[in-house]
Design an enzyme around this catalytic site. Sequence first.
Site, PDB file in Angstrom:
ATOM      1  N   GLU A 113       0.807  -1.223   0.000  1.00 22.60           N
ATOM      2  CA  GLU A 113       0.000   0.000   0.000  1.00 22.60           C
ATOM      3  C   GLU A 113       0.840   1.274   0.000  1.00 22.60           C
ATOM      4  O   GLU A 113       0.371   2.335   0.444  1.00 22.60           O
ATOM      5  CB  GLU A 113      -0.944  -0.009   1.206  1.00 22.60           C
ATOM      6  CG  GLU A 113      -1.981  -1.145   1.141  1.00 22.60           C
ATOM      7  CD  GLU A 113      -3.157  -0.854   2.029  1.00 22.60           C
ATOM      8  OE1 GLU A 113      -4.231  -0.522   1.496  1.00 22.60           O
ATOM      9  OE2 GLU A 113      -3.009  -0.987   3.268  1.00 22.60           O
ATOM     10  N   HIS A 132      -0.688   5.461   7.749  1.00 22.59           N
ATOM     11  CA  HIS A 132      -1.792   4.559   7.428  1.00 22.59           C
ATOM     12  C   HIS A 132      -1.925   3.569   8.587  1.00 22.59           C
ATOM     13  O   HIS A 132      -0.954   2.899   8.930  1.00 22.59           O
ATOM     14  CB  HIS A 132      -1.556   3.801   6.121  1.00 22.59           C
ATOM     15  CG  HIS A 132      -2.542   2.663   5.958  1.00 22.59           C
ATOM     16  ND1 HIS A 132      -3.921   2.867   5.981  1.00 22.59           N
ATOM     17  CD2 HIS A 132      -2.372   1.321   5.830  1.00 22.59           C
ATOM     18  CE1 HIS A 132      -4.530   1.696   5.849  1.00 22.59           C
ATOM     19  NE2 HIS A 132      -3.619   0.741   5.761  1.00 22.59           N
ATOM     20  N   HIS A 202     -11.351  -1.164   6.720  1.00 20.97           N
ATOM     21  CA  HIS A 202      -9.900  -1.245   6.589  1.00 20.97           C
ATOM     22  C   HIS A 202      -9.183  -0.453   7.687  1.00 20.97           C
ATOM     23  O   HIS A 202      -8.450  -1.031   8.478  1.00 20.97           O
ATOM     24  CB  HIS A 202      -9.486  -0.717   5.211  1.00 20.97           C
ATOM     25  CG  HIS A 202      -8.047  -0.922   4.895  1.00 20.97           C
ATOM     26  ND1 HIS A 202      -7.550  -0.964   3.620  1.00 20.97           N
ATOM     27  CD2 HIS A 202      -6.965  -1.089   5.685  1.00 20.97           C
ATOM     28  CE1 HIS A 202      -6.236  -1.147   3.642  1.00 20.97           C
ATOM     29  NE2 HIS A 202      -5.860  -1.220   4.887  1.00 20.97           N
TER      30      HIS A 202
END
Lengths: 271, 271, 271, 271
Positions: A113, A132, A202
């Site tokens: 990612e 993230h 997520h």
Amino acid sequence: MKSFLHQFSPVALIAGALVLPARAQQPAAQPAAVSPEQARAKAIDDLVAANRILADQGVLDGYGHVSIRVPGDPKHFLLARSVAPELVTAADILEHDLEGNAAAPPGTTLFGERFIHAAVYAARPDVQAVVHNHAPSLIPFGVTGVPLRPLYHMSAFLGSGVPVFDIRAAGGDTDMLVKTLPLGQALAKTLGANNVALMRGHGAVVVAPDMPRAVFRSVYAELNARLQAQAMQLSSKVTYLDPEEAKKAQATMEATVGRPWELWRRKVQGK
Amino acid sequence: MKSFLHQFSPVALIAGALVLPARAQQPAAQPAAVSPEQARAKAIDDLVAANRILADQGVLDGYGHVSIRVPGDPKHFLLARSVAPELVTAADILEHDLEGNAAAPPGTTLFGERFIHAAVYAARPDVQAVVHNHAPSLIPFGVTGVPLRPLYHMSAFLGSGVPVFDIRAAGGDTDMLVKTLPLGQALAKTLGANNVALMRGHGAVVVAPDMPRAVFRSVYAELNARLQAQAMQLSSKVTYLDPEEAKKAQATMEATVGRPWELWRRKVQGK
Amino acid sequence: MKSFLHQFSPVALIAGALVLPARAQQPAAQPAAVSPEQARAKAIDDLVAANRILADQGVLDGYGHVSIRVPGDPKHFLLARSVAPELVTAADILEHDLEGNAAAPPGTTLFGERFIHAAVYAARPDVQAVVHNHAPSLIPFGVTGVPLRPLYHMSAFLGSGVPVFDIRAAGGDTDMLVKTLPLGQALAKTLGANNVALMRGHGAVVVAPDMPRAVFRSVYAELNARLQAQAMQLSSKVTYLDPEEAKKAQATMEATVGRPWELWRRKVQGK
Amino acid sequence: MKSFLHQFSPVALIAGALVLPARAQQPAAQPAAVSPEQARAKAIDDLVAANRILADQGVLDGYGHVSIRVPGDPKHFLLARSVAPELVTAADILEHDLEGNAAAPPGTTLFGERFIHAAVYAARPDVQAVVHNHAPSLIPFGVTGVPLRPLYHMSAFLGSGVPVFDIRAAGGDTDMLVKTLPLGQALAKTLGANNVALMRGHGAVVVAPDMPRAVFRSVYAELNARLQAQAMQLSSKVTYLDPEEAKKAQATMEATVGRPWELWRRKVQGK
């Protein structure tokens, strides 16, 4: 009042040097008169610390990642290769470009990612650090569409809004990972000019003009989510910061980010 | 970019050897060209680590147990004698057959519920590791019949469904323990081809093709339960992964199990 | 299978001696052929350990206390003088009679609520250990009258019922403390033949035939309360153990109390 | 019973000296026959400890602050300069007056909210210690207006009432910080004669006649909030302490503050 300097033991003096100057109370500015190598070394050092701090604070676990734009080189950012945040060392840091490419020895696995970071840095020239995470208390907000809003001054940076990115809109049925540049761009578009975006099913992306504030926003977004859920259980009538309060409180609180940043750095020293 | 290998300190090199190869990102495969004794020793080592990791992660406490099928010998599995997971050492591991028998010196107490493991291994040739736990957040789901469903990519392995075993159907009024082979077979039948089954008024059984994934699934089933309860309090409208997302996310995430596995192993070293 | 004894390192052998014998799996019986001094020393040792275990497990904080009846002398019990549980040492233990009297040097402060213990030991010849705690998750049940019931096998000992003692009935407007013998007798009367009674606006009293089970019941009553509240939020339809399941599960689980007891003792060694 | 003094090891004797005397069970009184310098040194020592205890207990994080009135000098109080509570040392303590002024070397940053302390000390001659915190469980009560009330004897000091200060009434749209004397006076006015006031969208202020009780009240206000929210979820019918119970329980419990204070101090020694 007596000068307190002479009361400092040697240990306290060293500690004092970290907290005494008024500039410790301001967000970490780009150092003046520092060479590019020194700036880069500091960025790497802050990045390694941020990884450990966010794991220590329960925002990251074996998953999640943190990056920082290369000082003085807006087309590149620093991000570790694929390894648990708590285990990141300076030797794991790789320089990536805004398309997610990184030169690395054979056998190195990059983060799938990395495109989250690449796309955000491309879309947001104001952003110098990106986190993230799969912070637990944020997940329920991302899967219910209940708006995350600033409950108190510590999370005022949520005041501009917290959009929710649903990868299904951009990619149909996926494995939920932002693992291509187009998906990263879709996420960056949803994020817009805000500080935090949730990612349905997520986690979240958190952005800031520097690493201390990226860490601060990650920690307090998670805490706000936890407390907002509690408030909503207590009562159907919850008072959030109004837009003017949020704007002012964000400015004031983020000017003090040096205070928790030094504490958090000390907690992970030696880990 | 410079080769980063020479930046590794000796400690980092040793650590790097654990994370650098791409294959660390895949589920632990059967080692090629390794003798049966080496494979068995590795299985025991992983088993002891798994016990301590699951206690460290709050999935196990003084109760619960973990087993692994003997590499190359599908009719036997390794399980400790009756002792708290955190205290398990290699010397406590006993080889059991698929009827729950184990040769052990006089005075050794076997786990009363070794039949959970025996029956699952007999029914599921694909399973190489089994965890029986009383993970706290799972208990409320098992006693309310609220379906446990994957909230996010980390728990996508719940996507096939999480059946609930009620021992009353198979055994009437019992002490709740699966302490006979027929009861274990009833549990295995309820589990079916799924990865997790809840046990009403008791806990759960978690199965996987290898130890890292059995531990991963135990950790994230517990976390999913906690977050799903929070989501359901926030709103009556919760979005779960759809079946296609679950399938894809499970494949992607479980290919990265080496990342948290190495972190978890390091956390329990020396404990 | 090879004899596993010779695989024990010296450390493991010492540890093994604690867990290997089958009798470790049964509740600690009165030692046979042990002198009164040895029995007393063991009781004191278990009492000191119980204090620290319950603090370590979050059942006690700076408040709460634990006692044990003097082996072979049913008219006396051992209880520390007024000090935080975590700080209790053998030197703090005082012998009390069933009216709450204790000989102690001048200046020693006894626990104001020693009458809880005195009255319970007088009313319950079967009880050898008593815990008074302010365990957090129990408090909401005591102030709402929602019945605490066994959610799973670990808390089956709640199956006979968990009465709530409201001191207002016995003492009108008080400071909430059971600091006289009549108040202790009122509490013992409410407790009846049960294992746990809640004390409205205060905490709980937990009783057992030995110290390991008194600690076990304190730990799992707290956990049951926490999980029962979660279950009740998930659904209005919660399945509890039925009376026969509770009876059987209690017998089975309490026969294994040696397993967590040894783990808990090790966790507080050196603290 | 034998005299237990001779059973004390030297370490235990030193520890015993902290807990044995009956006066350890009472709130720390002003020491008799102690010089002003000794009293000041003790006040500073208690203040540094209180900072660390409250961080250790989860009441403070990188933010929040604690102060104590200068013994024998009611127009001045001691408060650290702007630094995270866990990092406060004696060298950081500055003497402030009741208008929030403090003499300090150039470059020292004072706490922006020192006016909370200044105004409370001016309005409340009975108060000798003040804590300003962002204790998490208190935040939802401050933003919903649900009254915080004493659930049990430990938080009886909430019995007089817990007003909520909304800075908007006094200052319109602000950054939420009490950073002027008029705002501090508005907060003190809302606090009135009570022990705790919540600050909407911010945190709380807790006051007491001495440092141990200021810490005690901060810890138990947070815990009461957490448990009260749980009770309100369990049932719409929650029984709180009635006014007479609250008054009596507060007197009794606060006379025992030496017990947790010594425990808390020991937990932070060496940190």
